[in-house]
Design an enzyme around this catalytic site. Structure first.
Site, short mmCIF file in Angstrom:
data_model
loop_
_atom_site.label_atom_id
_atom_site.label_comp_id
_atom_site.label_asym_id
_atom_site.label_seq_id
_atom_site.Cartn_x
_atom_site.Cartn_y
_atom_site.Cartn_z
N GLU A 102 3.85 2.35 16.11
CA GLU A 102 2.82 2.48 15.08
C GLU A 102 3.29 1.84 13.78
O GLU A 102 4.46 1.97 13.42
CB GLU A 102 2.53 3.97 14.88
N ASP A 104 1.98 1.81 9.81
CA ASP A 104 1.00 2.53 8.98
C ASP A 104 0.95 2.14 7.52
O ASP A 104 1.99 2.03 6.87
CB ASP A 104 1.39 4.02 8.89
N GLU A 106 -1.10 4.23 4.45
CA GLU A 106 -2.01 5.33 4.10
C GLU A 106 -2.17 5.32 2.59
O GLU A 106 -1.19 5.25 1.85
CB GLU A 106 -1.45 6.68 4.54
#
Ligand SMILES: *[C@@H]1O[C@H](CO)[C@@H](O)[C@H](O)[C@H]1NC(C)=O
Length: 290
Positions: A102, A104, A106
């Site tokens: 993953e 990411d 955010e």
């Protein structure tokens, strides 16, 4: 017909043929599905714009139709303006299953006038814990800005408006896992996280300001697209002229990237797991290389 008009026509034809093949790649209708949110996610303007919204009852999210195994993915985002405290907009690549990889981004909202936090993380084989957080050098709610992931066999580079903020190198030779076997899909969503996101959960979402809306445009993928049928990925970039080829796939880190990254880390980084001696009395291996 005057000479001036002829010139104009001659100039317009090559421009048109150059631009038209790429428009397909940037189209949300072609590239994404609204995954959830019961109508709160909308593809607009014939696929040129996408919006996700959050209210008291639900957030929303979309995902790419394709799965990628390496790529340079660019997206322009305009984050929730005003009082966005408690909201989180996430934008990430992820595989499936407990041992997934993953990558990411955010975006943690804030009260009006206070800065967003950009939280990043990288998971390999289901293991994350590699958080780095940043403040931006501009207001991400005032306009669209480009958030990119370059993922090739050598690096994962996150950059904002072309400025690298994070470089995760392939250090397999030193025993650090690197994502290179599992294809990943691109996801984005907006949701309520007022139990932790803003000032550690102290500031709650103000639902009188709902709906909270994040906007997306100009998606561009130069990527290797996974075929579940053949179990392999095909790399092509139809909108690129052939001389540029798959430059992104081979790209290595250079001095100029290093300089920009240092600037970001010195002036705009607010948390780095590499320096967190409470969590990691011994810094993780990849941290000893930067
Ligand atoms: C919001 O603003 C406050 C005050 O400037 C800051 O401490 C905090 O880190 C900011 N970001 C978030 C996500 O809370």
């Amino acid at each position: 017909m005057s000479a001036g008009m002829v010139m104009l026509l001659l100039i317009q034809i090559p421009l048109f043929t150059f631009i038209s093949p790429s428009s397909g790649r940037g189209n949300f209708l072609q590239n994404f599905n609204i995954g959830w949110g019961d109508g709160r996610g909308k593809i607009q303007n014939n696929g040129q714009l996408l919006s996700l919204s959050l209210d008291r009852n639900s957030g929303s999210g979309f995902q790419s139709k394709d799965q990628y195994l390496y790529g340079k993915l660019d997206m322009q985002l305009k984050l929730v303006p005003g009082n966005s405290a408690g909201t989180v907009t996430s934008y990430y690549l992820s595989g499936d299953g407990t041992k997934h990889d993953e990558i990411d981004y955010e975006f943690l909202g804030n009260v009006t006038g206070e800065p967003y936090t950009i939280h990043t993380n990288i998971y390999t084989g289901g293991k994350g814990g590699r958080e780095q957080q940043f403040r931006l050098w501009f207001d991400p709610t005032a306009d669209f800005h480009t958030y990119s992931v370059l993922w090739n066999p050598h690096h994962i580079i996150l950059s904002v408006d072309g400025i690298p903020i994070r470089d995760f190198k392939n250090l397999e030779a030193h025993g650090v896992d690197f994502p290179k076997k599992q294809p990943m899909r691109l996801y984005s969503s907006i949701w309520n996280a007022d139990d932790w996101a803003t000032q550690g959960g102290l500031v709650k979402t103000d639902w009188t300001r709902a709906p909270f809306v994040a906007m997306y445009k100009n998606f561009k993928a130069d990527a290797c697209v996974w075929s579940p049928k053949t179990g392999s990925a095909r790399c092509d970039s139809p909108q690129r002229s052939s001389d540029r080829g798959e430059e992104w796939l081979r790209r290595e880190w250079d001095g100029s990237s290093e300089k920009k990254l240092r600037w970001v880390h010195k002036n705009h980084m607010i948390y780095n797991y590499c320096n967190d001696r409470t969590r990691f009395p011994q810094p993780p291996v990849e941290c000893t290389f930067s």
